[in-house]
Design an enzyme around this catalytic site. Structure first.
Site, PDB file in Angstrom:
ATOM      1  N   TYR A 127       0.816  -1.205   0.000  1.00 13.86           N
ATOM      2  CA  TYR A 127       0.000   0.000   0.000  1.00 13.86           C
ATOM      3  C   TYR A 127       0.855   1.263   0.000  1.00 13.86           C
ATOM      4  O   TYR A 127       0.367   2.351   0.251  1.00 13.86           O
ATOM      5  CB  TYR A 127      -0.957   0.018   1.205  1.00 13.86           C
ATOM      6  CG  TYR A 127      -2.029  -1.062   1.153  1.00 13.86           C
ATOM      7  CD1 TYR A 127      -1.917  -2.146   0.309  1.00 13.86           C
ATOM      8  CD2 TYR A 127      -3.151  -0.984   1.950  1.00 13.86           C
ATOM      9  CE1 TYR A 127      -2.886  -3.139   0.262  1.00 13.86           C
ATOM     10  CE2 TYR A 127      -4.137  -1.963   1.913  1.00 13.86           C
ATOM     11  CZ  TYR A 127      -3.989  -3.045   1.063  1.00 13.86           C
ATOM     12  OH  TYR A 127      -4.962  -4.016   1.015  1.00 13.86           O
ATOM     13  N   LYS A 172       4.113 -15.106   4.778  1.00 14.32           N
ATOM     14  CA  LYS A 172       4.160 -16.111   3.702  1.00 14.32           C
ATOM     15  C   LYS A 172       5.643 -16.269   3.345  1.00 14.32           C
ATOM     16  O   LYS A 172       6.051 -16.193   2.174  1.00 14.32           O
ATOM     17  CB  LYS A 172       3.332 -15.604   2.505  1.00 14.32           C
ATOM     18  CG  LYS A 172       3.194 -16.586   1.368  1.00 14.32           C
ATOM     19  CD  LYS A 172       2.067 -17.581   1.556  1.00 14.32           C
ATOM     20  CE  LYS A 172       2.077 -18.605   0.439  1.00 14.32           C
ATOM     21  NZ  LYS A 172       1.079 -19.671   0.614  1.00 14.32           N
ATOM     22  N   ASP A 205      -2.455 -17.849   4.245  1.00 15.58           N
ATOM     23  CA  ASP A 205      -3.609 -18.541   3.650  1.00 15.58           C
ATOM     24  C   ASP A 205      -4.123 -19.639   4.581  1.00 15.58           C
ATOM     25  O   ASP A 205      -5.337 -19.853   4.703  1.00 15.58           O
ATOM     26  CB  ASP A 205      -3.274 -19.091   2.253  1.00 15.58           C
ATOM     27  CG  ASP A 205      -1.952 -19.830   2.221  1.00 15.58           C
ATOM     28  OD1 ASP A 205      -0.961 -19.316   2.759  1.00 15.58           O
ATOM     29  OD2 ASP A 205      -1.908 -20.944   1.668  1.00 15.58           O
ATOM     30  N   ASP A 229      -5.291  -6.369   6.179  1.00 11.87           N
ATOM     31  CA  ASP A 229      -6.510  -5.822   5.575  1.00 11.87           C
ATOM     32  C   ASP A 229      -7.483  -6.965   5.282  1.00 11.87           C
ATOM     33  O   ASP A 229      -8.673  -6.914   5.621  1.00 11.87           O
ATOM     34  CB  ASP A 229      -6.125  -5.092   4.276  1.00 11.87           C
ATOM     35  CG  ASP A 229      -7.217  -4.187   3.770  1.00 11.87           C
ATOM     36  OD1 ASP A 229      -8.240  -4.050   4.463  1.00 11.87           O
ATOM     37  OD2 ASP A 229      -7.069  -3.627   2.678  1.00 11.87           O
ATOM     38  N   ASP A 233     -11.054  -8.109   7.550  1.00  9.42           N
ATOM     39  CA  ASP A 233     -12.404  -8.132   6.964  1.00  9.42           C
ATOM     40  C   ASP A 233     -13.026  -9.525   7.092  1.00  9.42           C
ATOM     41  O   ASP A 233     -14.231  -9.652   7.327  1.00  9.42           O
ATOM     42  CB  ASP A 233     -12.371  -7.697   5.491  1.00  9.42           C
ATOM     43  CG  ASP A 233     -12.435  -6.176   5.356  1.00  9.42           C
ATOM     44  OD1 ASP A 233     -12.141  -5.485   6.347  1.00  9.42           O
ATOM     45  OD2 ASP A 233     -12.784  -5.679   4.279  1.00  9.42           O
TER      46      ASP A 233
END
Ligand code: GGG
Length: 338
Positions: A127, A172, A205, A229, A233
């Site tokens: 970002y 990751k 994941d 992020d 959510d």
């Protein structure tokens, strides 16, 4: 009399104009000595003034130190001279730590076992805005620094301490060996400074999978920007929806509290927006910015009581449950505080 708390209130666009007055009304009920400075920002402000974040708003935010922000609805097409005011405000105030508690409130749309805090790095990663097109190839740079990783890791371990939460370091690094490798090793170094706080690590994941299958499995997720992020959510979905989800972005000097939801133009102006995410964001300011723990506890307890009594806004009403609007929900929370 307790310390004076100065709060810059920026409702922004859409339902921000409905839920932020509700949050201010509730905060006034529990925080004496609250000085409110109202300011403007957003797409509507851009249309009226030619800037989405006027200099006076930024000055007011800096003067107050604490901001309660509603929502913004930036256009999805490029507009000459327009920049997202909330992204600009977060950068200008260097609020690097985004804190999102996700709770299984007593509503049918929430998972009762959920009791999670997502701590998200707010300034680096994908970002950072460093993107370019080279012919038909788009290159988005992802910058992770040791300094950025270690300051957010410290926030997470400090937050975990009082409730003895286990910190799970999200990465990751098995694939993104350099960037996530630096993130992981820096977070583990900071973990070494907190021998009293339990920690482990999780591949992003796999954590998403486990979180859906078993929402009570995690206590606190320490995440780089993009993973935080997405996982927050996901957690908001498990917690009954975005209308229930608060957030607080903290820096060395400043704090911005805001509900996680956006401007919701589809329901704006109808008086049916859920004010709870905004009210809980006010409670986060009380707890983490002003150290008014009793006030924060009281707000959370009042919300619990009102939800227990069966009151619902449309977004959290289950099948056959009647719904009330923003004002009725806010008044019920204020009454429960008395
Ligand atoms: N309260 C959070 C919020 O407004 N979310 C939507 C958002 O951040 N949008 C960015 C933008 O529209 O500029």
């Amino acid at each position: 009399m307790s310390d004076l708390h100065r709060l810059c209130v920026i409702p922004g666009d859409g339902v921000g104009k409905e839920v932020i007055p509700a949050a201010v009304a509730v905060l006034r009920g529990v925080i004496d000595n609250l000085e409110i400075v109202e300011a403007e920002a957003g797409w509507e402000t851009f249309q009226q003034m030619g800037t989405a974040l006027p200099a006076e708003t930024l000055d007011a935010a800096r003067r107050c130190g604490s901001v309660l922000f509603g929502a913004v609805a930036s256009p999805t097409y490029p507009v000459e001279g327009y920049r997202s005011p909330i992204v600009a405000l977060r950068r200008a105030l260097d609020v690097f730590a985004n804190i999102r508690p996700l709770i299984g409130w007593p509503i049918s749309t929430a998972h009762p076992a959920l009791n999670l805090i997502v701590v998200r790095e707010n300034t680096e990663g994908l970002y950072g805005g460093k993107e370019r097109l080279e012919g038909d190839t788009a290159i988005s740079e992802r910058v992770i620094t040791r300094a950025g990783s270690s300051r957010i890791a410290r926030v997470a371990f400090e937050l975990a301490r009082p409730d003895k939460r286990r910190v799970t370091i999200i990465h990751k690094a098995n694939v993104i060996r350099v960037g996530d490798g630096l993130w992981r090793s820096t977070c583990l170094e900071v973990a070494g400074e907190y021998p009293d706080v339990e920690n482990d690590e999780g591949i992003v994941d796999a954590v998403a999978y486990h979180l859906v299958r078993d929402p009570g499995r995690y206590d606190l997720l320490l995440c780089p920007n993009l993973y935080g992020d997405i996982l927050s959510d996901l957690g908001a979905g498990l917690g009954g929806g975005l209308g229930m989800a608060p957030s607080l972005s903290l820096g060395e000097q400043y704090a911005i509290a805001e509900p996680t939801h956006g401007a919701a133009p589809d329901i704006a102006g109808q008086g049916i927006a859920n004010p709870i995410g905004a009210i809980l964001s006010g409670a986060l300011l009380a707890r983490h910015r002003w150290q008014r723990l009793n006030a924060a506890d009281a707000i959370e307890e009042a919300i619990n009581q009102v939800l227990d009594s069966g009151l619902r806004t449309p977004d959290i009403a289950g099948a056959g449950e009647e719904a009330v609007g923003t004002e009725v929900m806010t008044q019920a929370i204020q009454d429960a505080l008395r």
